[in-house]
Design a protein around this motif. Structure first.
Motif, mmCIF file in Angstrom:
data_model
loop_
_atom_site.group_PDB
_atom_site.id
_atom_site.type_symbol
_atom_site.label_atom_id
_atom_site.label_comp_id
_atom_site.label_asym_id
_atom_site.label_seq_id
_atom_site.Cartn_x
_atom_site.Cartn_y
_atom_site.Cartn_z
ATOM 1 N N GLN A 260 0.821 -1.207 0.000
ATOM 2 C CA GLN A 260 0.000 0.000 0.000
ATOM 3 C C GLN A 260 0.863 1.269 0.000
ATOM 4 O O GLN A 260 0.588 2.225 -0.733
ATOM 5 N N ILE A 261 1.882 1.288 0.832
ATOM 6 C CA ILE A 261 2.733 2.482 0.931
ATOM 7 C C ILE A 261 3.459 2.733 -0.384
ATOM 8 O O ILE A 261 3.553 3.867 -0.852
ATOM 9 N N LEU A 262 3.967 1.679 -0.998
ATOM 10 C CA LEU A 262 4.621 1.844 -2.302
ATOM 11 C C LEU A 262 3.634 2.402 -3.321
ATOM 12 O O LEU A 262 3.940 3.347 -4.061
ATOM 13 N N LEU A 263 2.444 1.834 -3.373
ATOM 14 C CA LEU A 263 1.451 2.277 -4.352
ATOM 15 C C LEU A 263 1.048 3.727 -4.109
ATOM 16 O O LEU A 263 0.951 4.529 -5.054
ATOM 17 N N ARG A 264 0.829 4.114 -2.857
ATOM 18 C CA ARG A 264 0.470 5.503 -2.565
ATOM 19 C C ARG A 264 1.591 6.472 -2.917
ATOM 20 O O ARG A 264 1.347 7.662 -3.139
ATOM 21 N N SER A 265 2.813 5.946 -2.982
ATOM 22 C CA SER A 265 3.972 6.778 -3.326
ATOM 23 C C SER A 265 4.219 6.823 -4.829
ATOM 24 O O SER A 265 5.228 7.370 -5.268
ATOM 25 N N GLY A 266 3.323 6.218 -5.604
ATOM 26 C CA GLY A 266 3.479 6.228 -7.057
ATOM 27 C C GLY A 266 4.406 5.172 -7.587
ATOM 28 O O GLY A 266 4.909 5.284 -8.708
ATOM 29 N N GLU A 272 -2.838 0.850 -12.998
ATOM 30 C CA GLU A 272 -3.575 0.817 -11.737
ATOM 31 C C GLU A 272 -3.371 2.099 -10.939
ATOM 32 O O GLU A 272 -4.299 2.597 -10.288
ATOM 33 N N LEU A 273 -2.161 2.637 -10.969
ATOM 34 C CA LEU A 273 -1.905 3.889 -10.257
ATOM 35 C C LEU A 273 -2.743 5.018 -10.849
ATOM 36 O O LEU A 273 -3.362 5.805 -10.115
ATOM 37 N N ARG A 274 -2.778 5.113 -12.157
ATOM 38 C CA ARG A 274 -3.564 6.175 -12.795
ATOM 39 C C ARG A 274 -5.048 6.014 -12.490
ATOM 40 O O ARG A 274 -5.754 7.003 -12.264
ATOM 41 N N ALA A 275 -5.525 4.774 -12.479
ATOM 42 C CA ALA A 275 -6.929 4.534 -12.164
ATOM 43 C C ALA A 275 -7.267 4.965 -10.743
ATOM 44 O O ALA A 275 -8.410 5.355 -10.459
#
Length: 504
Positions: A260-266, A272-275
């Motif tokens: 989650q932390i990696l994803l929230r950091s881009g 998926e990040l853009r979505a």
């Protein structure tokens, strides 16, 4: 408004099992300043210390309260307990401490991970423990005191006798990683109380002048200068703070939290990040992929003889078996549980449970976020039992469990299988029961997979691929789940991570 804290050498994000180990080991060097951030509390419910009370903890403030999306196999979501607070899941789990059979680590190198065989991990397993069994290959000077239950429940001892009667091997040290068969398993229970990672590792170093611990701190995102991670933005009681690391930041928030932390950091799959409305900082396709877990199906029995009140963790004896003679190692666990777990057929007041779990599941799922909001729940989909071989492994285990329940060693208890009972006697109906009525064994792994190829998230030194100053060191890096209740493996990963950080 963001408030900046003084810089530390290393920031550890997540105060669970791995975070406690890293904080303790790194602060042994008085010149290394360590900050440990934990989203939960330092004060946990009193029930944490009482081993038989663990089933109540997932729904307390010591748990996150996660559930999966509706599962394809069952048509229902599945609760996925994980710990929140110092000690993490080691403070709410069932206290089983087992390495898993050595063969289940052989596949860790399939994506190029180097130096992570069972033999490579053995010194770190040993470093974690003082094993009371005295078995060969076990640790003798580690912070954790581990050993079989001192007063096993009579019904569980009868189950062990039944397993031996039906032809299974009586193992000497089922927790050591070298044996198959049935035996009492090591537990994290000392003097009648749970021993968590906080108890064993963190509490002895809390007064170290080079350690700062902040609880109630939710990591929002990682901070970068170029490709180098230089710290963390986090929130406490509605205020936002930033912390800087002069050397490294290490994520130890577990298979759910670290991804989650990696994803929230881009950092993750671009689409998926853009979505999710997150700006892409560093494309890394494997973040959140490869999520897998041990599902467990339960056979619940009622008995005529009173089952003694539990003193320990309820599940004191287990077996590691091969679902077929052709399997390259044990791939099924059978655990005897001294309470009748809730079941879909009928409530049982006096009884016990035999749990069956595929230990080498092939099913793989994913974890996603829906926004950059650090307080939004993740989308968790382990895709349990979507691979037929996992169902076949459970069918093998159920057949074995029923033979054990029908042995003369258990006859005096007056046993009746309530769930699934006679409604499931043919292979099709038993398979349908297994797919429909199962739960998580609470061992999620794999979302930041270790390896050296393009689908890996961290390399063999646990460094996030393509970035500097950032590592992950918890269950999320496990490429393929080992044949154990995974806490012992996480301790060993963290011990090795501490060594890697010392050398950097």
């Amino acid at each position: 408004m963001s408030t900046q804290k003084p810089a530390h050498d290393v920031i550890v994000v997540g105060g669970g099992t791995a975070g406690c180990v890293l904080a303790a080991r790194l602060t042994q060097n008085a010149e290394v300043r360590v900050l440990l951030l934990e989203s939960g509390s330092a004060r946990l419910p009193e029930a944490v210390a009482h081993p038989p009370s663990w089933p109540s903890l997932a729904a307390s403030e010591a748990g996150w309260g996660d559930t999966t999306v509706v599962q394809q196999a069952s048509g229902a979501p599945v609760a996925l307990p994980r710990g929140r607070g110092l000690g993490g899941s080691s403070a709410i789990n069932a206290m089983v401490f087992a390495r898993g059979h050595r063969t289940s680590y052989d596949s860790w190198s399939e994506h190029g991970a180097k130096g992570w065989t069972f033999d490579d991990l053995l010194p770190y397993f040993q470093r974690t423990e003082t094993a009371t069994s005295g078995a060969p290959g076990r640790g003798t000077r580690g912070p954790l005191t581990v050993g079989p239950a001192q007063h096993p429940n009579e019904v569980l001892l009868a189950c062990l006798d039944a397993a031996i009667e039906t032809g299974h091997r009586r193992a000497f040290d089922i927790s050591g990683g070298l044996e198959e068969g049935f035996a009492p398993v090591d537990l994290n229970i000392v003097d009648g109380q749970r021993q968590s990672a906080t108890d064993a590792y963190l509490t002895p170093v809390l007064d170290s002048p080079n350690l700062d611990v902040i609880t109630g701190a939710t990591a929002h995102r990682l901070l970068f200068e170029g490709n180098r991670c230089v710290g963390v933005e986090y929130g406490v009681d509605g205020r936002v703070f930033t912390a800087r690391a002069t050397r490294e930041t290490v994520l130890t928030a577990g298979a759910i939290g670290s991804a989650q932390i990696l994803l929230r950091s881009g950092i993750g799959p671009e689409q998926e990040l853009r979505a999710a409305g997150v700006q892409v900082f560093h494309p890394l396709a494997g973040v959140g992929r490869n999520l897998h877990d041990h599902p467990r199906t339960n056979l619940v029995h009622q008995v005529q003889r009173p089952v003694p009140t539990a003193r320990n963790n309820h599940g004191e004896i287990l077996g590691l078996l091969r679902s077929t003679p052709a399997a390259d190692g044990p791939d099924v666990q059978i655990i005897f549980i001294d309470i009748p777990l809730p079941n879909p057929v009928a409530p049982v007041q006096n009884g016990f449970t035999i749990g069956i779990s595929p230990m080498r599941p092939a099913s793989r799922g994913s974890l996603r976020i829906t926004s950059a909001d650090p307080y939004a729940p993740p989308v968790i989909d382990p895709r349990y039992f979507t691979e037929e071989e996992d169902v076949r492994a459970v069918l093998s285990g159920i057949t074995t469990a029923r033979r054990i329940a029908g042995s003369s060693a258990l006859a005096e208890w007056g046993i009746e299988e309530v769930s699934p009972g006679l409604a499931a006697v043919d292979e099709e109906s038993i398979a349908d029961y297994a797919r429909t009525y199962f739960g998580s064994y609470c061992h999620p792994v794999g979302t930041c997979m270790m390896g050296e190829d393009e689908v890996s998230v961290v390399d063999s030194a646990l460094r996030v691929r393509g970035l500097d100053g950032l590592r992950v060191a918890d269950a999320s890096v496990i490429p393929s789940i080992p044949s154990n209740n995974t806490n012992a493996t996480v301790y060993a990963i963290a011990e090795r991570a501490a060594d890697l950080l010392r050398r950097s």
